[in-house]
Write an enzyme that holds these catalytic residues in place. Structure first.
Site, PDB file in Angstrom:
ATOM      1  N   TYR A  11      -1.549  -0.476  -6.982  1.00 12.59           N
ATOM      2  CA  TYR A  11      -2.430  -2.089  -6.109  1.00 12.59           C
ATOM      3  C   TYR A  11      -1.713  -1.675  -5.348  1.00 12.59           C
ATOM      4  O   TYR A  11      -2.214  -1.030  -4.053  1.00 12.59           O
ATOM      5  CB  TYR A  11      -2.648  -2.901  -7.243  1.00 12.59           C
ATOM      6  CG  TYR A  11      -3.442  -4.098  -6.056  1.00 12.59           C
ATOM      7  CD1 TYR A  11      -4.713  -3.725  -5.442  1.00 12.59           C
ATOM      8  CD2 TYR A  11      -2.718  -5.522  -6.438  1.00 12.59           C
ATOM      9  CE1 TYR A  11      -4.641  -4.584  -4.432  1.00 12.59           C
ATOM     10  CE2 TYR A  11      -3.693  -6.205  -5.098  1.00 12.59           C
ATOM     11  CZ  TYR A  11      -3.754  -6.274  -4.417  1.00 12.59           C
ATOM     12  OH  TYR A  11      -4.305  -6.990  -3.138  1.00 12.59           O
ATOM     13  N   PHE A  73       7.990  -0.269  -6.122  1.00 13.09           N
ATOM     14  CA  PHE A  73       6.911  -1.078  -6.273  1.00 13.09           C
ATOM     15  C   PHE A  73       6.992  -1.202  -8.272  1.00 13.09           C
ATOM     16  O   PHE A  73       5.951  -1.940  -8.571  1.00 13.09           O
ATOM     17  CB  PHE A  73       5.557  -0.533  -6.200  1.00 13.09           C
ATOM     18  CG  PHE A  73       5.231  -0.704  -4.824  1.00 13.09           C
ATOM     19  CD1 PHE A  73       5.142  -1.618  -3.632  1.00 13.09           C
ATOM     20  CD2 PHE A  73       5.214   1.132  -3.284  1.00 13.09           C
ATOM     21  CE1 PHE A  73       5.307  -1.346  -2.321  1.00 13.09           C
ATOM     22  CE2 PHE A  73       5.045   0.824  -2.000  1.00 13.09           C
ATOM     23  CZ  PHE A  73       4.895  -0.499  -1.115  1.00 13.09           C
ATOM     24  N   TYR A 141       9.265 -12.573 -16.094  1.00 12.89           N
ATOM     25  CA  TYR A 141       9.125 -11.223 -15.311  1.00 12.89           C
ATOM     26  C   TYR A 141       9.698 -12.041 -13.994  1.00 12.89           C
ATOM     27  O   TYR A 141      10.298 -10.929 -12.885  1.00 12.89           O
ATOM     28  CB  TYR A 141       7.920 -11.918 -14.335  1.00 12.89           C
ATOM     29  CG  TYR A 141       7.403 -11.198 -13.535  1.00 12.89           C
ATOM     30  CD1 TYR A 141       7.550  -9.847 -13.164  1.00 12.89           C
ATOM     31  CD2 TYR A 141       6.636 -12.013 -12.210  1.00 12.89           C
ATOM     32  CE1 TYR A 141       6.789  -8.792 -11.700  1.00 12.89           C
ATOM     33  CE2 TYR A 141       6.190 -11.386 -10.930  1.00 12.89           C
ATOM     34  CZ  TYR A 141       6.566 -10.517 -10.691  1.00 12.89           C
ATOM     35  OH  TYR A 141       5.773  -9.611  -9.607  1.00 12.89           O
ATOM     36  N   ASN A 170       1.179 -15.160  -3.506  1.00 16.12           N
ATOM     37  CA  ASN A 170       0.196 -13.869  -4.498  1.00 16.12           C
ATOM     38  C   ASN A 170      -0.442 -12.914  -3.256  1.00 16.12           C
ATOM     39  O   ASN A 170      -1.728 -13.277  -2.411  1.00 16.12           O
ATOM     40  CB  ASN A 170      -0.508 -15.329  -4.887  1.00 16.12           C
ATOM     41  CG  ASN A 170       0.204 -16.064  -5.965  1.00 16.12           C
ATOM     42  OD1 ASN A 170       1.114 -16.978  -5.622  1.00 16.12           O
ATOM     43  ND2 ASN A 170      -0.612 -15.586  -6.680  1.00 16.12           N
ATOM     44  N   HIS A 189      -4.982 -11.601 -12.761  1.00 17.99           N
ATOM     45  CA  HIS A 189      -5.131 -12.668 -11.607  1.00 17.99           C
ATOM     46  C   HIS A 189      -6.149 -13.023 -10.921  1.00 17.99           C
ATOM     47  O   HIS A 189      -7.664 -12.654 -11.588  1.00 17.99           O
ATOM     48  CB  HIS A 189      -4.897 -11.578  -9.820  1.00 17.99           C
ATOM     49  CG  HIS A 189      -3.465 -10.935 -10.132  1.00 17.99           C
ATOM     50  ND1 HIS A 189      -2.771  -9.614 -10.906  1.00 17.99           N
ATOM     51  CD2 HIS A 189      -1.901 -11.562 -10.934  1.00 17.99           C
ATOM     52  CE1 HIS A 189      -1.441  -9.343 -10.573  1.00 17.99           C
ATOM     53  NE2 HIS A 189      -1.484 -10.893 -11.575  1.00 17.99           N
TER      54      HIS A 189
HETATM   55  N1  UDP Z   1      -5.050 -18.560 -12.797  1.00 19.38           N
HETATM   56  C1  UDP Z   1      -6.232 -19.178 -13.929  1.00 19.38           C
HETATM   57  N2  UDP Z   1      -7.027 -18.137 -14.342  1.00 19.38           N
HETATM   58  C2  UDP Z   1      -7.251 -17.153 -14.648  1.00 19.38           C
HETATM   59  C3  UDP Z   1      -5.972 -16.400 -13.738  1.00 19.38           C
HETATM   60  C4  UDP Z   1      -5.157 -16.945 -13.247  1.00 19.38           C
HETATM   61  O1  UDP Z   1      -6.544 -20.335 -13.473  1.00 19.38           O
HETATM   62  O2  UDP Z   1      -8.339 -17.128 -15.479  1.00 19.38           O
HETATM   63  C5  UDP Z   1      -4.638 -19.127 -12.658  1.00 19.38           C
HETATM   64  C6  UDP Z   1      -3.580 -18.566 -12.835  1.00 19.38           C
HETATM   65  O3  UDP Z   1      -2.420 -19.824 -13.318  1.00 19.38           O
HETATM   66  C7  UDP Z   1      -2.466 -19.145 -11.262  1.00 19.38           C
HETATM   67  C8  UDP Z   1      -3.616 -19.116 -10.833  1.00 19.38           C
HETATM   68  O4  UDP Z   1      -4.389 -18.976 -11.151  1.00 19.38           O
HETATM   69  O5  UDP Z   1      -2.086 -20.817 -11.205  1.00 19.38           O
HETATM   70  C9  UDP Z   1      -2.954 -17.486  -9.692  1.00 19.38           C
HETATM   71  O6  UDP Z   1      -2.669 -16.767 -11.196  1.00 19.38           O
HETATM   72  P1  UDP Z   1      -2.520 -15.495 -11.005  1.00 19.38           P
HETATM   73  O7  UDP Z   1      -1.965 -14.354 -12.434  1.00 19.38           O
HETATM   74  O8  UDP Z   1      -3.660 -14.918 -10.010  1.00 19.38           O
HETATM   75  O9  UDP Z   1      -0.737 -14.769  -9.666  1.00 19.38           O
HETATM   76  P2  UDP Z   1       0.733 -15.243 -10.685  1.00 19.38           P
HETATM   77  O10 UDP Z   1       0.414 -17.176  -9.265  1.00 19.38           O
HETATM   78  O11 UDP Z   1       1.117 -15.641 -11.683  1.00 19.38           O
HETATM   79  O12 UDP Z   1       1.572 -14.364 -10.184  1.00 19.38           O
END
Ligand code: UDP
Length: 332
Positions: A11, A73, A141, A170, A189
């Site tokens: 991506y 990446f 991670y 993000n 995501h």
């Molecule tokens: N999230 C959510 N529902 C989903 C996917 C993600 O509530 O179906 C929330 C997740 O718990 C976090 C935020 O969205 O609080 C961002 O998550 P993401 O996986 O996009 O990115 P991260 O912060 O993990 O890199």
């Protein structure tokens, strides 16, 4: 310049390749296509399919190609998956970095820009996060990326390889011309998942937890448009080309949005209803992550040109045009 882009079919990698070509660089891409898509790259790109951990394969690419700098990446990047399968993360991300540095040292390549993450910081109460905050990842991670940073730090001292580590917050959005965007399978995501509801691919959004220490109880994150992010990589290469010392920069917008706020912005952008339920917390999620971006603005002269509405609307435009991703294989 001649740039070797490792993970260039992913991506963020594919958006970087597009930007770097537009800026008249020569690009060579390495990708094992485990999560990347060949179709996200221009057809005539110089492309080597293989794994960065494969010593012979990497050595062969370095032997064949003239390379001025690397942009790295390749990594697994899912917090939830890393909690369930930490060794997969240490194997791919950490061993990949070791093999790459070995090849760079052997072939005398002295510059690298690489993807790090806000997840290296872990949980902090005081926002925004500056680069000197302590690093205490709450998930494997983030820990694997911190190991990678340390590998580059000590390799600078030992082999004189200068690095810029970019700690992404993000990343979301798609190229403004709608040609490439975010395609993961499965998607985890938040922004692409929210958009799957108005695309009729899922019937509702589940927000993971509403009892966090935030204004509306849902997690807060700092979203940055993928094109703003990739522009920072070109600035980081300029920075290294000028002979500067290795450095670490946050890449974020310095603005936080709660998961509920993202949902509401997506409703406005798509002009569609998006049903939501509140589910359990996702293990490993910190309450809030907001970047201080002062250092990148001052030192790299980075500018942020796109806001949250543009992030969601470019993603929406891409997904409407490409409802089945790149339409090539099981990674569509
Ligand atoms: N999230 C959510 N529902 C989903 C996917 C993600 O509530 O179906 C929330 C997740 O718990 C976090 C935020 O969205 O609080 C961002 O998550 P993401 O996986 O996009 O990115 P991260 O912060 O993990 O890199």
């Amino acid at each position: 310049m001649n740039i070797l882009v490792l993970g260039g079919a992913g991506y963020i990698g594919s958006h970087f390749v597009k930007k770097a070509l537009e800026a008249n660089n020569q690009i060579i891409v390495i990708d094992n296509l485990s999560t990347g898509h060949k179709k996200s790259l221009p057809q005539n790109i110089k492309f080597y399919q293989g794994d960065v951990r494969d010593e012979k394969f990497i050595d062969n690419v370095f032997k064949k190609e003239k390379i001025d700098a690397c942009v790295h990446f390749c990594a697994f990047s899912l917090v939830g998956e890393s909690m369930k399968d930490p060794l997969k993360y240490f194997d791919n991300n950490v061993i990949g970095a070791i093999r790459l540095v070995e090849a760079m040292a052997k072939h005398n390549i002295k510059k690298i820009v690489f993807s790090s993450t806000a997840a290296v910081y872990g949980s902090h109460d005081k926002m925004p996060i500056t680069e000197d905050y302590s690093t205490e990842p709450t998930n494997p991670y983030g820990e694997s990326k911190l190991f990678m940073e340390k590998i580059f730090k000590w390799s600078d001292l030992a082999y004189g390889i200068k690095y810029v580590s970019l700690r992404y917050f993000n990343v979301a959005g798609a190229a403004s011309d709608g040609t490439i965007g975010e395609v993961h399978n499965p998607e985890t995501h938040l922004i692409p998942i929210v958009l799957e509801v108005p695309l009729n691919k899922r019937d509702k959004l589940t927000i993971f937890g509403d009892d966090y220490k935030t204004k509306d109880g849902t997690c807060i994150r700092d979203y940055i448009h993928v094109e703003d992010l990739t522009e920072a990589h070109l600035l980081a290469l300029d920075y290294l080309n000028k002979g500067n010392e290795s450095n670490i920069f946050n890449l974020g917008s310095q603005t936080g949005y709660s998961n509920l706020e993202i949902l509401n912005t997506a409703k406005k952008v798509t002009e569609k209803p998006i049903p939501v339920v509140i589910g359990d917390r996702r293990p490993g999620d910190p309450d809030m992550l907001i970047a201080s971006n002062q250092k990148a603005k001052e030192v790299l002269r980075w500018e942020i040109k796109r806001d949250i509405k543009q992030i969601i609307s470019t993603a929406w435009q891409f997904h409407q045009k490409h409802p089945n991703g790149y339409g090539e294989d099981e990674n569509d």
